[in-house]
Design a protein around this motif. Sequence first.
Motif, short mmCIF file in Angstrom:
data_model
loop_
_atom_site.label_atom_id
_atom_site.label_comp_id
_atom_site.label_asym_id
_atom_site.label_seq_id
_atom_site.Cartn_x
_atom_site.Cartn_y
_atom_site.Cartn_z
N UNK A 179 0.85 -1.19 0.00
CA UNK A 179 0.00 0.00 0.00
C UNK A 179 0.88 1.24 0.00
N UNK A 180 1.43 1.60 -1.16
CA UNK A 180 2.32 2.77 -1.23
C UNK A 180 1.58 4.05 -0.88
N UNK A 181 2.27 4.94 -0.19
CA UNK A 181 1.74 6.24 0.23
C UNK A 181 0.70 6.12 1.34
N UNK A 182 0.72 5.01 2.08
CA UNK A 182 -0.14 4.89 3.26
C UNK A 182 0.50 5.69 4.39
N UNK A 183 -0.17 6.75 4.83
CA UNK A 183 0.44 7.70 5.76
C UNK A 183 0.68 7.09 7.14
N UNK A 184 1.79 7.48 7.73
CA UNK A 184 2.11 7.10 9.11
C UNK A 184 1.65 8.23 10.03
N UNK A 185 0.32 8.38 10.18
CA UNK A 185 -0.26 9.47 10.96
C UNK A 185 -1.26 8.87 11.94
N UNK A 186 -1.02 9.04 13.23
CA UNK A 186 -1.83 8.43 14.27
C UNK A 186 -3.28 8.91 14.23
N UNK A 187 -3.53 10.13 13.77
CA UNK A 187 -4.85 10.74 13.88
C UNK A 187 -5.75 10.49 12.66
N UNK A 188 -5.28 9.71 11.71
CA UNK A 188 -6.08 9.42 10.52
C UNK A 188 -6.70 8.03 10.61
N UNK A 189 -7.76 7.81 9.82
CA UNK A 189 -8.45 6.52 9.74
C UNK A 189 -8.65 6.19 8.26
N UNK A 190 -7.71 5.44 7.68
CA UNK A 190 -7.64 5.28 6.24
C UNK A 190 -8.05 3.91 5.73
N UNK A 191 -8.56 3.02 6.58
CA UNK A 191 -8.93 1.66 6.15
C UNK A 191 -10.30 1.32 6.74
N UNK A 192 -11.20 0.77 5.87
CA UNK A 192 -12.49 0.29 6.34
C UNK A 192 -12.98 -0.84 5.44
N UNK A 193 -13.72 -1.80 6.03
CA UNK A 193 -14.17 -2.99 5.33
C UNK A 193 -15.70 -2.98 5.28
N UNK A 194 -16.27 -3.12 4.10
CA UNK A 194 -17.72 -2.99 3.94
C UNK A 194 -18.42 -4.31 4.18
#
Length: 492
Positions: A179-194
């Motif tokens: 997953x290139x460019x997946x940010x290393x930021x504690x305050x983000x939520x960038x993954x979800x499963x439907x």
Amino acid sequence: MADPTMSPPTQPQLNVPASTAQRRQHHLNLENLAPSPSSSEHVNRMINSNHYISPSRPIYSDRFIPCRSSSNFALFNISMPSQPATAGISPGDGGKEDNPSAYAALLRNALFGPQTPDKKDWGTGAARRNIFRYKTETRQSMHSPFPFGFDGLSGPGVSHVSIKAPRKVSRSPYKVLDAPALHDDFYLNLVDWSSHNVLAVGLGTCVYLWNACSSKVTKLCDLGNDDGVCSVGWAHRGTHLAVGTSNGKVQIWDASCCKRIRAMEGHRLRVGALAWSSSMLSSGSRDKSILQRDIRAQEDFVSKLSGHKSEVCGLKWSYDNRELASGGNDNRLFVWNQHSTQPVLKYCEHTAAVKAIAWSPHLHGLLASGGGTADRCIRFWNTTTNSHLSCMDTGSQVCNLVWSKNVNELVSTHGYSQNQIIVWRYPTMSKLATLTGHTYRVLYLAISPDGQTIVTGAGDETLRFWNVFPSPKSQNTESEIGASSLGRTTIR
């Protein structure tokens, strides 16, 4: 004149065994008593065969003398006290007493295990080798109907109860996605499963969809160079995806046709947290506010929730859609109801940012929360009684929490300093497994719709899939999605 051949009269004697007489003499020494008339009369009443009988009530004995003939002293290596011969029963005759050897063997096997040697075998080499050794064959199931081990004996009508082995969790991911460019930021939520088994991932300025059934990758959108993806969240039906942007907007996309159907404003800074409740969408921002949005209404938002003093980084609706939990960088955990604009419950025990929030699907009002690097704790709350239930120090930054809907267990992902994934059994909080593999903080976590598989993401730009929970029907089966393939591909 007295006859010299006649013996003088003697006191009546008590005919009891020697050991019993000694114990009685300890309490009452008949030989040392003064021969007064009153005491002699009292003693005669107690020990004479023709003792005095009260006309008003019978006299009961104040001591219990056990019957030594029925005790099996040999089983516990205790010498049998000497007993007088019984009239009418010869030593070789069984009489009315059964042979106790069969009962002794059965009792010895029940108490000490089937491999315990008999008394006559002590001193042999085989017996001495088992001293101070743990014998696994004597372990019995806690649920066995025979608590003393009779279930281990063979015989007609005796059933064998097997000990259930603890569930094993694979320590290795069955799939790894780049997953290139997946940010290393504690305050983000960038993954979800439907609920339709599609994984949404925010990478830089783009959102990608990965179909877990076909492994097909679809690019949903590109926000351009002036914007970026800060959060993603699927609606309950699994067809619409909300995207929070760094410019403070929230976009709604139809995943079936990759079309944006709405863009809503209201926040001044980035939107790092999203949570759906039926047709209601909650968004949390760095501007410290939470906006409630009804996608059926024309307005961008219907209410504004104020209370946090820093960025809102965690949002979760309860399973009954009645309570919203929010966590912020102000180390606060708030609980809101459907109509409140101020928090109805405030929890201030955490000492670091609260991003990890999870409601239990098994118990109404049970809420779990995790703190950041300075806190490292998972805390449990009962929002029904407004009480703090327990606290577990994990030893590292708590980034995410998710409950299993199949069993009463939960998963936590961690950052500094171990970057591990832990499977816990609730309420004992015993560790079922500790999973490692990520080289950066495990900042992102989502669970599959069948409740068996989790996906974790980290700043090492990888997504790892783990089979950690049992299926709803059987707790021993593997996830069907996990058994499909093993490999490494790239989301791009």
